[in-house]
Design a protein around this motif. Structure first.
Motif, PDB file in Angstrom:
ATOM      1  N   ALA A  23       0.985  -1.259  -0.050  1.00 61.39           N
ATOM      2  CA  ALA A  23       0.060   0.010   0.267  1.00 61.39           C
ATOM      3  C   ALA A  23       0.801   1.207   0.046  1.00 61.39           C
ATOM      4  O   ALA A  23       1.990   1.430   0.622  1.00 61.39           O
ATOM      5  N   PRO A  24       0.399   2.073  -0.811  1.00 63.44           N
ATOM      6  CA  PRO A  24       1.197   3.356  -0.515  1.00 63.44           C
ATOM      7  C   PRO A  24       1.112   4.302   0.452  1.00 63.44           C
ATOM      8  O   PRO A  24       0.319   4.373   1.173  1.00 63.44           O
ATOM      9  N   THR A  25       2.363   4.909   1.037  1.00 63.42           N
ATOM     10  CA  THR A  25       2.261   5.733   2.268  1.00 63.42           C
ATOM     11  C   THR A  25       1.629   6.961   1.812  1.00 63.42           C
ATOM     12  O   THR A  25       1.682   7.548   0.569  1.00 63.42           O
ATOM     13  N   ARG A  26       1.477   7.783   2.921  1.00 58.09           N
ATOM     14  CA  ARG A  26       0.929   9.069   2.891  1.00 58.09           C
ATOM     15  C   ARG A  26       2.074   9.965   2.109  1.00 58.09           C
ATOM     16  O   ARG A  26       1.484  10.702   1.340  1.00 58.09           O
ATOM     17  N   ARG A  27       3.275   9.910   2.295  1.00 57.06           N
ATOM     18  CA  ARG A  27       4.518  10.603   1.772  1.00 57.06           C
ATOM     19  C   ARG A  27       4.170  10.462   0.118  1.00 57.06           C
ATOM     20  O   ARG A  27       4.492  11.302  -0.667  1.00 57.06           O
ATOM     21  N   ALA A  28       4.257   8.933  -0.293  1.00 59.36           N
ATOM     22  CA  ALA A  28       4.376   8.761  -1.379  1.00 59.36           C
ATOM     23  C   ALA A  28       3.025   9.300  -2.236  1.00 59.36           C
ATOM     24  O   ALA A  28       2.852   9.943  -3.307  1.00 59.36           O
ATOM     25  N   GLU A  29       1.846   9.286  -1.603  1.00 56.32           N
ATOM     26  CA  GLU A  29       0.645   9.771  -2.280  1.00 56.32           C
ATOM     27  C   GLU A  29       0.836  11.434  -2.339  1.00 56.32           C
ATOM     28  O   GLU A  29       0.283  12.040  -3.195  1.00 56.32           O
ATOM     29  N   GLY A  30       1.283  11.878  -1.159  1.00 58.50           N
ATOM     30  CA  GLY A  30       1.470  13.602  -1.286  1.00 58.50           C
ATOM     31  C   GLY A  30       2.432  13.753  -2.433  1.00 58.50           C
ATOM     32  O   GLY A  30       2.021  14.734  -3.314  1.00 58.50           O
ATOM     33  N   LEU A  31       3.635  12.978  -2.568  1.00 64.86           N
ATOM     34  CA  LEU A  31       4.281  13.430  -3.833  1.00 64.86           C
ATOM     35  C   LEU A  31       3.817  13.069  -5.173  1.00 64.86           C
ATOM     36  O   LEU A  31       4.046  13.970  -6.005  1.00 64.86           O
ATOM     37  N   MET A  32       2.981  12.076  -5.066  1.00 63.43           N
ATOM     38  CA  MET A  32       2.107  11.946  -6.535  1.00 63.43           C
ATOM     39  C   MET A  32       1.159  12.969  -6.549  1.00 63.43           C
ATOM     40  O   MET A  32       1.072  13.448  -7.770  1.00 63.43           O
ATOM     41  N   PHE A  33       0.443  13.600  -5.653  1.00 62.09           N
ATOM     42  CA  PHE A  33      -0.454  14.698  -5.822  1.00 62.09           C
ATOM     43  C   PHE A  33       0.351  15.933  -6.235  1.00 62.09           C
ATOM     44  O   PHE A  33       0.111  16.560  -7.284  1.00 62.09           O
ATOM     45  N   LEU A  34       1.678  16.204  -5.714  1.00 56.73           N
ATOM     46  CA  LEU A  34       2.175  17.179  -6.124  1.00 56.73           C
ATOM     47  C   LEU A  34       2.769  17.159  -7.475  1.00 56.73           C
ATOM     48  O   LEU A  34       2.743  18.197  -8.214  1.00 56.73           O
ATOM     49  N   TRP A  35       3.083  16.067  -7.886  1.00 63.39           N
ATOM     50  CA  TRP A  35       3.392  15.668  -9.214  1.00 63.39           C
ATOM     51  C   TRP A  35       2.538  16.161 -10.373  1.00 63.39           C
ATOM     52  O   TRP A  35       2.788  16.766 -11.326  1.00 63.39           O
ATOM     53  N   LEU A  36       1.409  15.602 -10.038  1.00 72.59           N
ATOM     54  CA  LEU A  36       0.287  15.733 -10.929  1.00 72.59           C
ATOM     55  C   LEU A  36      -0.184  17.112 -10.907  1.00 72.59           C
ATOM     56  O   LEU A  36      -0.359  17.767 -11.891  1.00 72.59           O
ATOM     57  N   ALA A  37      -0.462  17.769  -9.502  1.00 71.65           N
ATOM     58  CA  ALA A  37      -0.796  19.128  -9.532  1.00 71.65           C
ATOM     59  C   ALA A  37       0.120  20.315 -10.129  1.00 71.65           C
ATOM     60  O   ALA A  37      -0.175  21.223 -10.457  1.00 71.65           O
ATOM     61  N   VAL A  38       1.144  20.205  -9.895  1.00 66.55           N
ATOM     62  CA  VAL A  38       2.431  21.104 -10.263  1.00 66.55           C
ATOM     63  C   VAL A  38       2.992  20.841 -11.739  1.00 66.55           C
ATOM     64  O   VAL A  38       3.317  22.012 -12.363  1.00 66.55           O
ATOM     65  N   LEU A  39       3.194  19.459 -12.030  1.00 68.21           N
ATOM     66  CA  LEU A  39       3.738  19.457 -13.301  1.00 68.21           C
ATOM     67  C   LEU A  39       2.772  18.817 -14.551  1.00 68.21           C
ATOM     68  O   LEU A  39       2.831  19.494 -15.589  1.00 68.21           O
ATOM     69  N   VAL A  40       2.189  17.883 -14.297  1.00 65.92           N
ATOM     70  CA  VAL A  40       1.483  16.774 -15.359  1.00 65.92           C
ATOM     71  C   VAL A  40       0.161  17.699 -15.830  1.00 65.92           C
ATOM     72  O   VAL A  40       0.046  17.909 -16.837  1.00 65.92           O
ATOM     73  N   TRP A  41      -0.686  18.250 -14.852  1.00 66.41           N
ATOM     74  CA  TRP A  41      -1.878  18.886 -15.285  1.00 66.41           C
ATOM     75  C   TRP A  41      -1.559  20.219 -15.975  1.00 66.41           C
ATOM     76  O   TRP A  41      -2.279  20.442 -16.707  1.00 66.41           O
ATOM     77  N   VAL A  43       1.089  21.108 -17.756  1.00 64.92           N
ATOM     78  CA  VAL A  43       1.358  20.633 -19.138  1.00 64.92           C
ATOM     79  C   VAL A  43       0.261  20.149 -19.878  1.00 64.92           C
ATOM     80  O   VAL A  43       0.078  20.736 -21.186  1.00 64.92           O
ATOM     81  N   ILE A  44      -0.513  19.523 -19.419  1.00 65.47           N
ATOM     82  CA  ILE A  44      -1.827  19.075 -20.232  1.00 65.47           C
ATOM     83  C   ILE A  44      -2.428  20.375 -20.619  1.00 65.47           C
ATOM     84  O   ILE A  44      -3.139  20.309 -21.883  1.00 65.47           O
ATOM     85  N   ALA A  45      -2.853  20.997 -19.638  1.00 64.03           N
ATOM     86  CA  ALA A  45      -3.660  22.208 -19.934  1.00 64.03           C
ATOM     87  C   ALA A  45      -3.232  23.113 -21.006  1.00 64.03           C
ATOM     88  O   ALA A  45      -3.913  23.629 -21.955  1.00 64.03           O
ATOM     89  N   VAL A  46      -2.054  23.390 -20.846  1.00 64.13           N
ATOM     90  CA  VAL A  46      -1.370  24.388 -21.862  1.00 64.13           C
ATOM     91  C   VAL A  46      -1.331  23.724 -23.168  1.00 64.13           C
ATOM     92  O   VAL A  46      -1.693  24.336 -24.105  1.00 64.13           O
ATOM     93  N   GLY A  47      -0.920  22.511 -23.220  1.00 61.36           N
ATOM     94  CA  GLY A  47      -0.805  21.540 -24.535  1.00 61.36           C
ATOM     95  C   GLY A  47      -2.276  21.534 -25.139  1.00 61.36           C
ATOM     96  O   GLY A  47      -2.573  21.797 -26.460  1.00 61.36           O
ATOM     97  N   THR A  48      -3.339  21.457 -24.461  1.00 62.46           N
ATOM     98  CA  THR A  48      -4.637  21.590 -24.916  1.00 62.46           C
ATOM     99  C   THR A  48      -4.892  22.790 -25.768  1.00 62.46           C
ATOM    100  O   THR A  48      -5.258  23.061 -26.652  1.00 62.46           O
TER     101      THR A  48
END
Length: 64
Positions: A23-41, A43-48
């Motif tokens: 099971a993922p830890t809270r830290r891993a979930e937090g890092l994944m959220f930051l990765w998605l919120a700050v970088l991935v989404w 980039v997808i929005a600007v690309g769209t």
């Protein structure tokens, strides 16, 4: 004879510890959220928006 059971219908406690990922830890979930919120989404929005603007620009070039 032992009855055959489907692995899909088996009880979760019947599974071995190696059957699933840990099971993922809270830290891993937090890092994944930051990765998605700050970088991935963003980039997808600007690309769209860029793709939409490019498609309008190409349409205008081809029709005028």
């Amino acid at each position: 004879m032992r009855p055959m059971t489907s692995p899909v219908l088996s009880h979760p406690s019947d599974r071995k510890a190696t059957d699933s990922a840990p099971a993922p830890t809270r830290r891993a979930e937090g890092l994944m959220f930051l990765w998605l919120a700050v970088l991935v989404w963003p980039v997808i929005a600007v690309g769209t928006v860029a793709a939409y603007g490019f498609s309008i620009w190409m349409y205008q070039i081809l029709t005028h």
